[in-house]
Write an enzyme that holds these catalytic residues in place. Structure first.
Site, PDB file in Angstrom:
ATOM      1  N   LYS A  81     -15.622  -0.117  19.521  1.00 51.09           N
ATOM      2  CA  LYS A  81     -16.474   0.637  18.598  1.00 51.09           C
ATOM      3  C   LYS A  81     -17.796   0.956  19.285  1.00 51.09           C
ATOM      4  CE  LYS A  81     -18.311   0.047  13.848  1.00 51.09           C
ATOM      5  NZ  LYS A  81     -18.362  -0.880  12.693  1.00 51.09           N
ATOM      6  N   SER A 156     -16.635   0.846   8.274  1.00 49.88           N
ATOM      7  CA  SER A 156     -17.202   1.765   9.215  1.00 49.88           C
ATOM      8  C   SER A 156     -16.464   1.818  10.551  1.00 49.88           C
ATOM      9  CB  SER A 156     -18.665   1.386   9.492  1.00 49.88           C
ATOM     10  OG  SER A 156     -18.751   0.123  10.117  1.00 49.88           O
ATOM     11  N   SER A 180     -16.138  -3.816   7.259  1.00 46.41           N
ATOM     12  CA  SER A 180     -15.943  -2.701   8.188  1.00 46.41           C
ATOM     13  C   SER A 180     -14.862  -2.887   9.235  1.00 46.41           C
ATOM     14  CB  SER A 180     -17.258  -2.374   8.897  1.00 46.41           C
ATOM     15  OG  SER A 180     -18.121  -1.692   8.036  1.00 46.41           O
TER      16      SER A 180
END
Lengths: 488, 98
Positions: A81, A156, A180
């Site tokens: 990420k 997210s 997330s």
């Protein structure tokens, strides 16, 4: 052959690398090709550097040929990420604010992955600064759910889950502040783990809400996330909240622990607002555990209905403070408009941040402001204590809790963007674990009639990741949901 | 909690050092009024005598030995700067020449 490599587990690839059946370069090349073919539809990445990845793969193959392989992750491509610093790579947090930022150093997680010999394959899209539940808040582009391209992958860490489901990555790293990692894992049909707060160092993780943020792995199966957790976990003097506890062999312990367990169903997690198909799939998983001889009992977490409110005060307050560093002076976007130094802050931040980030900074600033601090922030911190106590009480009765990960399957893109509150409620079953600091994993437990993945969440006691993973693995052993792939 | 749920958006935006457009001010005021209305459900909870938690677990100060280490080289520290001169960050004028 190449697609088969892309949909293999880390555990399988690791064994085949060790046996000399495949090379890291072959795996990496397969992922690069697969990504080139499906990425225009999925858009899971913010940045890719195929040459760099292939160079790392080549180095891993050379180590192995020389008899110097570093362990089970040596030569395995991992995608991360875009929120963790990796020296020389972009670090954007999917924000215009950091669009041109290149990390000057490695986060501890990246340092440990490099030491394990992984190939770093690309940077993954996310909601800007990890604020969101759908990856629609990325300043660059949304990411599609590989099971239905019209739908969101969750967030997210939406890129981390979508890349995995689409076969563009074999394992990924995300971060989980309110769900997330777990929620996108559930919505994309993969496994995602949020470790205990303090288990994994936050050094080099761009801060959103520091008392809630935790880095976690996503994989195709429980064994994979166990191996990845083992690689990234451990005390780090550079993160003062990192906890100095022993790091067990999570994968071995998850295999060895067999139960039967005492498992709790928090009644507040099965009430109104739970999609009927999600409920049915989770109840079926509960039946499986009952058939395995586990004792299933109803428990109560009475403050559950206050968790989302508590979270949005605590998280936005911390965010408003953490994001004060983006002032256009030393790094990040700088406005051309500014006439003086103070003006520079106002305009750089206005131009660099997207709407959701601004909204949360405003809310966080408000709840911390003079006259409101006690009423909002202090009260939320007290309710947080009560939420922790709810879990402590439940864990006196049971070994772990079983819940849905998300109340609904993946929703359509654009469906909730104009209603922040509706979006916030997407995290209703995941948020409490962050407030209480406990570990949780989401595993695939079925599909809706229209083919969307459903996730089962297992929540456990602090630092009992092995137990949580063992419970998840027991289910996985006799179900094949996690082996299905979307048609792309 | 206070009765009024209307955020003084100009004041809060100033505290947050955010230049908002009129549209953003109107939008955020309305949306945050909804969110504040929602979070006021915390008023229902009896928190008398409850200790606040800043973290999930007790966090204590961590001492470290004072060991010299190599800091980030100047070049690396400046590599992301929007404007640099003579190994320094360039910023707009801060002090007026009165």
């Amino acid at each position: 052959m190449s697609n088969e490599l892309c949909f293999s587990s880390v555990t399988e690839l690791s064994a085949r690398l060790a046996d000399g059946e495949v090379t890291s370069v072959e795996i990496t090349r397969a992922l690069i090709e697969r990504t080139e073919s499906v990425e225009p539809r999925v858009r899971a990445f913010t940045h890719r550097d195929a040459e760099r990845a292939l160079a790392q793969a080549k180095a891993a193959d050379e180590r192995r040929a020389a008899g110097e392989a570093r362990g089970p992750l040596d030569g395995i491509p991992i995608s991360v990420k875009d929120v963790l610093a990796s020296a020389g790579e972009p670090l954007t947090c999917s924000s215009r604010m950091l669009e041109n930022f290149v990390s000057p150093y490695d986060s501890t997680v990246i340092e440990r992955l490099k030491r394990a010999g992984v190939v770093l394959w690309g940077r993954l899209n996310m909601d800007e600064f990890a604020m969101g539940s759908s990856t629609e808040n990325s300043a660059f582009h949304p990411t599609a759910n590989p099971w239905d391209l019209e739908r969101i992958p969750g967030g997210s860490s939406g890129g981390s889950a979508a890349a995995l489901a689409a076969g563009e990555a074999v394992a990924t790293i995300g971060s989980d502040t309110g769900g997330s990692v777990r929620q996108p894992a559930a919505l994309c049909g993969v496994v995602g783990l949020k470790p205990t707060y303090g288990r994994v160092s936050r050094y080099g993780l761009v801060a959103y809400a520091s008392s809630l943020d935790q880095v976690g792995p996503l994989g195709r199966c429980v064994d994979d996330v166990a191996v990845l957790l083992g690689a990234i976990a451990g005390h780090d003097p550079r993160d003062s909240t990192s906890v100095d506890v022993a790091v067990p062999n999570f994968a071995a312990e998850a295999r060895e622990k067999r139960g039967p367990w005492r498992l709790g169903l928090p009644k507040e997690y099965f009430g109104d607002g739970l999609d009927p198909e999600v409920r049915a799939a989770v109840e079926k998983a509960v039946d499986f555990y009952r058939e395995q001889g586990c004792e299933i009992c109803e428990v109560s977490l009475p403050r559950t209905e206050y968790a989302v409110a508590t979270y949005y005060i605590v998280a936005t307050a911390e965010a408003s403070s953490n994001l004060a560093r983006y002032d256009g002076v030393r790094y990040g976007h700088r406005s051309e408009k500014a006439s003086d130094a103070i003006d520079l802050y106002f305009h750089s931040r206005a131009e660099g941040f997207g709407q959701e980030v601004k909204r949360r900074i405003i809310l966080g600033t408000y709840v911390l402001s003079s006259g409101y601090y006690d009423a909002y922030y202090l009260r939320a911190q007290k309710v947080r204590t009560l939420i922790r106590e709810d879990f402590n009480r439940a864990f006196e009765q049971v070994d772990a809790l079983l819940t849905p990960t998300s109340p609904v399957p993946a929703f359509r893109r654009g469906e909730r963007t104009n209603d922040p509150l509706a979006m916030y409620l997407a995290d209703i079953y995941t948020i409490s674990a962050n407030l209480a600091g406990i570990p949780g994993v989401s595993i695939p437990c079925g599909f809706t009639a229209s083919g969307l993945p459903i996730g089962l969440q297992v929540l456990g006691k602090p630092f009992d990741e092995s137990g949580v993973l063992a419970i998840a693995r027991t289910y996985e052993q006799t179900h094949d949901w996690h082996t299905r792939h979307p048609e792309l | 909690m206070p009765e009024t749920r209307q955020i003084d958006i100009d004041y809060v935006a100033r505290l947050a050092r955010l230049a908002l457009t009129d549209e953003e001010k109107a939008l955020f005021s309305r949306q945050l009024a909804d969110v504040l209305h929602y979070v006021e459900k915390l008023n229902e909870v009896d928190v008398d005598g409850v200790e606040p938690s800043a973290h999930a677990f007790e966090v204590v100060n961590v001492w470290q030995d004072d060991v010299p280490a190599r800091p980030l080289p100047t070049e690396a520290a400046l590599q992301n700067a929007p404007a640099v001169r003579d190994n320094m960050f360039v910023v707009p004028k801060v002090v007026d020449e009165a």
